[in-house]
Structures are given as structure tokens and as C-alpha cells.
Design a protein around this motif. Structure first.
Motif, PDB file in Angstrom:
ATOM      1  N   LEU A  18       0.836  -1.202   0.000  1.00  0.00           N
ATOM      2  CA  LEU A  18       0.000   0.000   0.000  1.00  0.00           C
ATOM      3  C   LEU A  18       0.871   1.254   0.000  1.00  0.00           C
ATOM      4  O   LEU A  18       0.618   2.194  -0.754  1.00  0.00           O
ATOM      5  CB  LEU A  18      -0.943  -0.001   1.203  1.00  0.00           C
ATOM      6  CG  LEU A  18      -1.838   1.235   1.342  1.00  0.00           C
ATOM      7  CD1 LEU A  18      -2.813   1.336   0.180  1.00  0.00           C
ATOM      8  CD2 LEU A  18      -2.582   1.181   2.674  1.00  0.00           C
ATOM      9  N   MET A  19       1.912   1.246   0.830  1.00  0.00           N
ATOM     10  CA  MET A  19       2.837   2.393   0.850  1.00  0.00           C
ATOM     11  C   MET A  19       3.507   2.559  -0.509  1.00  0.00           C
ATOM     12  O   MET A  19       3.727   3.681  -0.961  1.00  0.00           O
ATOM     13  CB  MET A  19       3.875   2.219   1.966  1.00  0.00           C
ATOM     14  CG  MET A  19       3.288   2.385   3.347  1.00  0.00           C
ATOM     15  SD  MET A  19       4.453   2.362   4.755  1.00  0.00           S
ATOM     16  CE  MET A  19       5.842   1.446   4.216  1.00  0.00           C
ATOM     17  N   HIS A  22       1.086   4.353  -2.820  1.00  0.00           N
ATOM     18  CA  HIS A  22       1.029   5.779  -2.474  1.00  0.00           C
ATOM     19  C   HIS A  22       2.318   6.499  -2.871  1.00  0.00           C
ATOM     20  O   HIS A  22       2.267   7.640  -3.363  1.00  0.00           O
ATOM     21  CB  HIS A  22       0.745   5.962  -0.982  1.00  0.00           C
ATOM     22  CG  HIS A  22      -0.690   5.723  -0.621  1.00  0.00           C
ATOM     23  ND1 HIS A  22      -1.713   6.549  -1.020  1.00  0.00           N
ATOM     24  CD2 HIS A  22      -1.275   4.730   0.094  1.00  0.00           C
ATOM     25  CE1 HIS A  22      -2.859   6.093  -0.576  1.00  0.00           C
ATOM     26  NE2 HIS A  22      -2.625   4.980   0.099  1.00  0.00           N
ATOM     27  N   ARG A  23       3.464   5.851  -2.700  1.00  0.00           N
ATOM     28  CA  ARG A  23       4.744   6.458  -3.082  1.00  0.00           C
ATOM     29  C   ARG A  23       4.787   6.694  -4.590  1.00  0.00           C
ATOM     30  O   ARG A  23       5.185   7.764  -5.050  1.00  0.00           O
ATOM     31  CB  ARG A  23       5.917   5.577  -2.655  1.00  0.00           C
ATOM     32  CG  ARG A  23       7.272   6.188  -2.977  1.00  0.00           C
ATOM     33  CD  ARG A  23       8.470   5.310  -2.598  1.00  0.00           C
ATOM     34  NE  ARG A  23       8.320   4.580  -1.355  1.00  0.00           N
ATOM     35  CZ  ARG A  23       8.086   3.254  -1.272  1.00  0.00           C
ATOM     36  NH1 ARG A  23       7.986   2.526  -2.353  1.00  0.00           N
ATOM     37  NH2 ARG A  23       7.972   2.669  -0.103  1.00  0.00           N
ATOM     38  N   LEU A  25       2.246   7.041  -6.653  1.00  0.00           N
ATOM     39  CA  LEU A  25       1.316   8.117  -6.979  1.00  0.00           C
ATOM     40  C   LEU A  25       1.924   9.475  -6.656  1.00  0.00           C
ATOM     41  O   LEU A  25       1.827  10.419  -7.447  1.00  0.00           O
ATOM     42  CB  LEU A  25      -0.009   7.928  -6.226  1.00  0.00           C
ATOM     43  CG  LEU A  25      -0.838   6.703  -6.613  1.00  0.00           C
ATOM     44  CD1 LEU A  25      -2.011   6.534  -5.658  1.00  0.00           C
ATOM     45  CD2 LEU A  25      -1.311   6.781  -8.052  1.00  0.00           C
ATOM     46  N   ARG A  26       2.567   9.571  -5.499  1.00  0.00           N
ATOM     47  CA  ARG A  26       3.195  10.833  -5.088  1.00  0.00           C
ATOM     48  C   ARG A  26       4.349  11.196  -6.033  1.00  0.00           C
ATOM     49  O   ARG A  26       4.471  12.341  -6.463  1.00  0.00           O
ATOM     50  CB  ARG A  26       3.683  10.716  -3.646  1.00  0.00           C
ATOM     51  CG  ARG A  26       4.244  12.006  -3.073  1.00  0.00           C
ATOM     52  CD  ARG A  26       4.684  11.875  -1.616  1.00  0.00           C
ATOM     53  NE  ARG A  26       5.695  10.845  -1.443  1.00  0.00           N
ATOM     54  CZ  ARG A  26       5.498   9.672  -0.816  1.00  0.00           C
ATOM     55  NH1 ARG A  26       4.336   9.368  -0.289  1.00  0.00           N
ATOM     56  NH2 ARG A  26       6.469   8.788  -0.708  1.00  0.00           N
ATOM     57  N   SER A  31      -2.614  13.136  -7.787  1.00  0.00           N
ATOM     58  CA  SER A  31      -3.247  13.533  -6.530  1.00  0.00           C
ATOM     59  C   SER A  31      -4.713  13.107  -6.439  1.00  0.00           C
ATOM     60  O   SER A  31      -5.471  13.672  -5.666  1.00  0.00           O
ATOM     61  CB  SER A  31      -3.133  15.047  -6.348  1.00  0.00           C
ATOM     62  OG  SER A  31      -3.762  15.703  -7.433  1.00  0.00           O
ATOM     63  N   THR A  34      -7.851   8.769  -2.813  1.00  0.00           N
ATOM     64  CA  THR A  34      -7.720   7.325  -2.631  1.00  0.00           C
ATOM     65  C   THR A  34      -8.507   6.884  -1.404  1.00  0.00           C
ATOM     66  O   THR A  34      -8.646   7.628  -0.434  1.00  0.00           O
ATOM     67  CB  THR A  34      -6.251   6.889  -2.463  1.00  0.00           C
ATOM     68  OG1 THR A  34      -5.704   7.512  -1.304  1.00  0.00           O
ATOM     69  CG2 THR A  34      -5.415   7.231  -3.680  1.00  0.00           C
ATOM     70  N   HIS A  36      -8.839   3.175   0.953  1.00  0.00           N
ATOM     71  CA  HIS A  36      -8.183   1.892   1.158  1.00  0.00           C
ATOM     72  C   HIS A  36      -9.128   0.896   1.815  1.00  0.00           C
ATOM     73  O   HIS A  36      -9.832   1.228   2.763  1.00  0.00           O
ATOM     74  CB  HIS A  36      -6.935   2.095   2.030  1.00  0.00           C
ATOM     75  CG  HIS A  36      -6.262   0.822   2.405  1.00  0.00           C
ATOM     76  ND1 HIS A  36      -6.048   0.463   3.709  1.00  0.00           N
ATOM     77  CD2 HIS A  36      -5.781  -0.194   1.652  1.00  0.00           C
ATOM     78  CE1 HIS A  36      -5.445  -0.708   3.736  1.00  0.00           C
ATOM     79  NE2 HIS A  36      -5.275  -1.130   2.506  1.00  0.00           N
TER      80      HIS A  36
END
Length: 143
Positions: A18-19, A22-23, A25-26, A31, A34, A36
Motif C-alpha cells: 500500500l505504501m 502511495h509512493r 502516486l506521489r 493527486s 484514494t 483503502h
């Protein structure tokens, strides 16, 4: 299509994976909102607005892991494809499994794509970038 941002429902039980989503996407400056869910059961609750969850609004894309407790990804796909209000949901499988049986099983439930998570960070970023392009140019159903 009104240009409303596409919400990503990330159905993933592994906190590290999951991280990683997100990483990526960042890093790509994506942006989009999201949400979860830790497994298929929680994802269904979010999609349907059950058990204290607000129902997710369209347009949305589901990023689905296959190997999860309680309800795995194939069971989730089987459930939503049998539900008249959810059967047209756009789902991309995002999993570590490259087994032919999993790939064939997922496509049998009309997934939009099957993306194998790899250890190579760059290939994962490319997959996330492809998704960004997809939801930018493809018309998705809204409520």
C-alpha cells in the motif's frame, strides 16, 4: 463526463505494498483521491455504503490485490460482477502473482488490466503512470 477526479479504491492487505502504491502516486504527482480497503469484504462495504462506510462516488477505479484474507480478489470479482449496481466497475488487478491461473481467472471477470507488482520500482511507477493516462483519456461512468 464532468472532469470530476477519479477516486482510486485500493484493495490491499499488505501495508508495505500500500505504501508503494502511495509512493508511486506521489512520485508521479498523481493527486487523485484514494480510499483503502484491507480485503474484498471491506471493499464491498465501501462500494455499497455499508457497515459505517460512506458509499464511494463515481467515477472510481478499483486497484485489486488477489491474495487477501477473508475474501480474495477472485471472490471479490465474482461478487461484484453478479451485483447489478457494481458489475460495470473498472477493476485493475495489481498483484505479485504472475500465475497463468490467476491471470486467466481475473480476465474471466472482465478486469481492465492485470499488473504484476515487481521489485523494480521503475516498472511499478510505469504501471501507475499508465493508469493515470488511462483514467485521463477514458470516459468513466458517473452517478
Amino acid at each position: 463526463m464532468t472532469g470530476q477526479p477519479v477516486t482510486l479504491l485500493i484493495v490491499e492487505d499488505d501495508e508495505i505494498d500500500l505504501m508503494g502504491v502511495h509512493r508511486a502516486l506521489r512520485d508521479l504527482k498523481i493527486s487523485n483521491p484514494t480510499i483503502h480497503a484491507v480485503d474484498g469484504i471491506e471493499a464491498l462495504e465501501i462500494l455499497r455504503g455499508e457497515n459505517g462506510h460512506d458509499a464511494i462516488k463515481r467515477p472510481y477505479i478499483i486497484l485489486l490485490d488477489l491474495n487477501m484474507p477473508r475474501m480474495n480478489g477472485i471472490q471479490f470479482l465474482e461478487t461484484i460482477r453478479a451485483d447489478d449496481s457494481l458489475k460495470n466497475a473498472v477493476v485493475f488487478v495489481l498483484t505479485t502473482s504472475d500465475a497463468d491461473t490467476d491471470i486467466i481467472g481475473a480476465y474471466a471477470f472482465n478486469v481492465a488490466g492485470y499488473i504484476v507488482k515487481s521489485d523494480a520500482r521503475e516498472s511499478f511507477r510505469e504501471a501507475m503512470n499508465m493508469l493515470d493516462i488511462y483514467w485521463t483519456i477514458v470516459a468513466l461512468p458517473e452517478d
